[in-house]
Design a protein around this motif. Structure first.
Motif, PDB file in Angstrom:
ATOM      1  N   VAL A 126       0.834  -1.206   0.000  1.00 36.96           N
ATOM      2  CA  VAL A 126       0.000   0.000   0.000  1.00 36.96           C
ATOM      3  C   VAL A 126       0.866   1.253   0.000  1.00 36.96           C
ATOM      4  O   VAL A 126       0.549   2.253  -0.647  1.00 36.96           O
ATOM      5  CB  VAL A 126      -0.945  -0.016   1.218  1.00 36.96           C
ATOM      6  N   GLY A 127       2.000   1.218   0.699  1.00 38.51           N
ATOM      7  CA  GLY A 127       2.881   2.377   0.799  1.00 38.51           C
ATOM      8  C   GLY A 127       3.857   2.507  -0.347  1.00 38.51           C
ATOM      9  O   GLY A 127       4.902   3.133  -0.199  1.00 38.51           O
ATOM     10  N   VAL A 128       3.559   1.939  -1.504  1.00 41.91           N
ATOM     11  CA  VAL A 128       4.391   2.036  -2.709  1.00 41.91           C
ATOM     12  C   VAL A 128       5.817   1.577  -2.403  1.00 41.91           C
ATOM     13  O   VAL A 128       6.789   2.236  -2.755  1.00 41.91           O
ATOM     14  CB  VAL A 128       4.385   3.461  -3.292  1.00 41.91           C
ATOM     15  N   ALA A 129       5.921   0.444  -1.716  1.00 42.95           N
ATOM     16  CA  ALA A 129       7.211  -0.171  -1.400  1.00 42.95           C
ATOM     17  C   ALA A 129       8.143   0.786  -0.648  1.00 42.95           C
ATOM     18  O   ALA A 129       9.359   0.707  -0.766  1.00 42.95           O
ATOM     19  CB  ALA A 129       7.890  -0.679  -2.672  1.00 42.95           C
ATOM     20  N   GLY A 130       7.563   1.699   0.133  1.00 40.75           N
ATOM     21  CA  GLY A 130       8.381   2.608   0.924  1.00 40.75           C
ATOM     22  C   GLY A 130       8.857   3.841   0.194  1.00 40.75           C
ATOM     23  O   GLY A 130       9.609   4.637   0.755  1.00 40.75           O
ATOM     24  N   PHE A 131       8.418   4.045  -1.054  1.00 39.11           N
ATOM     25  CA  PHE A 131       8.859   5.215  -1.818  1.00 39.11           C
ATOM     26  C   PHE A 131       7.965   6.434  -1.587  1.00 39.11           C
ATOM     27  O   PHE A 131       8.242   7.496  -2.136  1.00 39.11           O
ATOM     28  CB  PHE A 131       8.912   4.886  -3.309  1.00 39.11           C
ATOM     29  N   ALA A 132       6.884   6.305  -0.840  1.00 39.56           N
ATOM     30  CA  ALA A 132       6.054   7.461  -0.496  1.00 39.56           C
ATOM     31  C   ALA A 132       6.701   8.155   0.699  1.00 39.56           C
ATOM     32  O   ALA A 132       6.432   7.833   1.861  1.00 39.56           O
ATOM     33  CB  ALA A 132       4.627   7.024  -0.172  1.00 39.56           C
ATOM     34  N   LEU A 133       7.576   9.112   0.422  1.00 44.38           N
ATOM     35  CA  LEU A 133       8.366   9.794   1.447  1.00 44.38           C
ATOM     36  C   LEU A 133       7.799  11.179   1.741  1.00 44.38           C
ATOM     37  O   LEU A 133       7.028  11.722   0.936  1.00 44.38           O
ATOM     38  CB  LEU A 133       9.816   9.907   0.977  1.00 44.38           C
ATOM     39  N   PRO A 134       8.154  11.784   2.870  1.00 43.34           N
ATOM     40  CA  PRO A 134       7.694  13.146   3.160  1.00 43.34           C
ATOM     41  C   PRO A 134       8.063  14.112   2.047  1.00 43.34           C
ATOM     42  O   PRO A 134       9.192  14.130   1.556  1.00 43.34           O
ATOM     43  CB  PRO A 134       8.434  13.483   4.460  1.00 43.34           C
ATOM     44  N   GLY A 135       7.075  14.904   1.637  1.00 45.94           N
ATOM     45  CA  GLY A 135       7.269  15.848   0.548  1.00 45.94           C
ATOM     46  C   GLY A 135       6.762  15.343  -0.786  1.00 45.94           C
ATOM     47  O   GLY A 135       6.628  16.131  -1.722  1.00 45.94           O
ATOM     48  N   VAL A 186      10.077   1.372   4.467  1.00 43.97           N
ATOM     49  CA  VAL A 186       8.870   0.581   4.646  1.00 43.97           C
ATOM     50  C   VAL A 186       8.364   0.808   6.071  1.00 43.97           C
ATOM     51  O   VAL A 186       9.042   0.459   7.042  1.00 43.97           O
ATOM     52  CB  VAL A 186       9.147  -0.909   4.399  1.00 43.97           C
ATOM     53  N   VAL A 187       7.199   1.411   6.195  1.00 44.43           N
ATOM     54  CA  VAL A 187       6.639   1.762   7.491  1.00 44.43           C
ATOM     55  C   VAL A 187       5.206   1.249   7.561  1.00 44.43           C
ATOM     56  O   VAL A 187       4.666   0.717   6.591  1.00 44.43           O
ATOM     57  CB  VAL A 187       6.672   3.293   7.711  1.00 44.43           C
ATOM     58  N   ASN A 188       4.595   1.414   8.725  1.00 43.68           N
ATOM     59  CA  ASN A 188       3.219   0.937   8.903  1.00 43.68           C
ATOM     60  C   ASN A 188       2.202   2.062   8.976  1.00 43.68           C
ATOM     61  O   ASN A 188       1.017   1.809   9.173  1.00 43.68           O
ATOM     62  CB  ASN A 188       3.123   0.079  10.168  1.00 43.68           C
ATOM     63  N   ALA A 189       2.626   3.308   8.810  1.00 45.52           N
ATOM     64  CA  ALA A 189       1.698   4.436   8.858  1.00 45.52           C
ATOM     65  C   ALA A 189       2.257   5.600   8.069  1.00 45.52           C
ATOM     66  O   ALA A 189       3.473   5.834   8.066  1.00 45.52           O
ATOM     67  CB  ALA A 189       1.423   4.858  10.303  1.00 45.52           C
TER      68      ALA A 189
END
Length: 283
Positions: A126-135, A186-189
């Motif tokens: 769901v988190g785009v393999a951890g590439f959804a970063l701040p900004g 990779v995070v959970n939130a």
């Protein structure tokens, strides 16, 4: 003798001249230039959301014709202010990089006026393999079961996936708000910045279906209108083959009209005289 004395005098004069030049150049270097000024810069890397202290800052000479707009000239004036953008070593600290006065720091300092922060649970998919970063900016898709139309049976319910929110800013992943790193995490939130109306829609979407984040280009502001994907659009059935149309029947020709012709039959007739009235009888 006279030549030696003249050479000695010249050597002493040259020595004094060189000493004067060195002293004058040192003095000039120590004096601030008329075309420069002293502004406040970061004494080290400072992350966004931090409260500033005078120890984090320092004064440096800066060309007067290139002083950033809103730059500060006294580190004490920045005490207690909160950064809304990260600042690197030697970078000027200006008003545009600071949160409004009275901000206490933390994530709330990063939220734009009129916006809200909402956190959604994600995983590595769901988190785009951890590439959804701040900004970064993301679109949000909800996968749910679409209700049947009024009056229709429950068999008409179908699964649908639809983009419900577009170009949503990622404020933080887990408890990290730094925007300087590019490595996936990779995070959970994930915490998102939304309007109050978008917050209501997002909260409803995560309660009735499954959410997915779609990473988008940061410089692409164009909205996209879709009708959603269902089983019918995902696997469309083959259209039935068109049956050949029957050839048009030939028009019926009207039967020829037969006219009846009276045929005269030859009969034998005799005259009969009844009193004074003559008649004729045929047989």
């Amino acid at each position: 003798m006279k030549n030696k004395r003249a050479l000695a005098v010249m050597a002493v004069a040259i020595l004094f001249g060189l000493t004067a030049v060195m002293l004058a150049s040192r003095w000039l270097l120590q004096q601030p230039s008329a075309s420069s000024g002293r502004i406040v810069v970061a004494a080290g890397d400072i992350n966004l959301g931090q409260r500033l202290t005078p120890e984090m800052l320092k004064l440096v000479e800066w060309p007067a014709d290139s002083v950033p707009k809103g730059a500060f000239h006294d580190p004490q004036a920045l005490a207690g202010r909160v950064l809304k953008n990260s600042v690197l070593l030697g970078e000027p600290v200006s008003e545009t990089k600071l949160a409004p006065l009275g901000t206490l720091g933390g994530l709330s300092a990063l939220i734009s006026e009129g916006k809200r922060a909402i956190t959604v649970r994600v995983n590595d998919v769901v988190g785009v393999a951890g590439f959804a970063l701040p900004g970064n900016y993301v679109d949000i898709i909800v996968s749910m079961q679409k209700d049947a139309a009024p009056g229709a049976s429950a068999a008409h319910e179908q699964n649908i996936s639809k983009i419900v929110l577009e170009r949503i800013l990622v404020l933080a992943v887990a408890q990290e708000v730094s925007r300087d790193e590019t490595k996936p995490k990779v995070v959970n939130a994930v915490t998102l910045e939304v309007t109050p109306d978008q917050a209501e829609r997002l909260d409803l979407a995560r309660s009735v279906g499954t959410l997915s984040l779609v990473l988008r280009n940061q410089v692409d502001p164009q909205p996209v209108t879709t009708s959603g994907a269902t089983k019918l659009t995902l696997l469309p059935e083959d259209a039935p083959k068109a049956q050949p149309k029957p050839a048009p029947a030939a028009p019926r020709q009207a039967a020829p009209r037969v006219e009846k012709v009276a045929v005269q039959v030859k009969r034998d007739c005799v005259g009969v005289i009844n009193g004074l009235q003559p008649t004729q009888e045929c047989f």
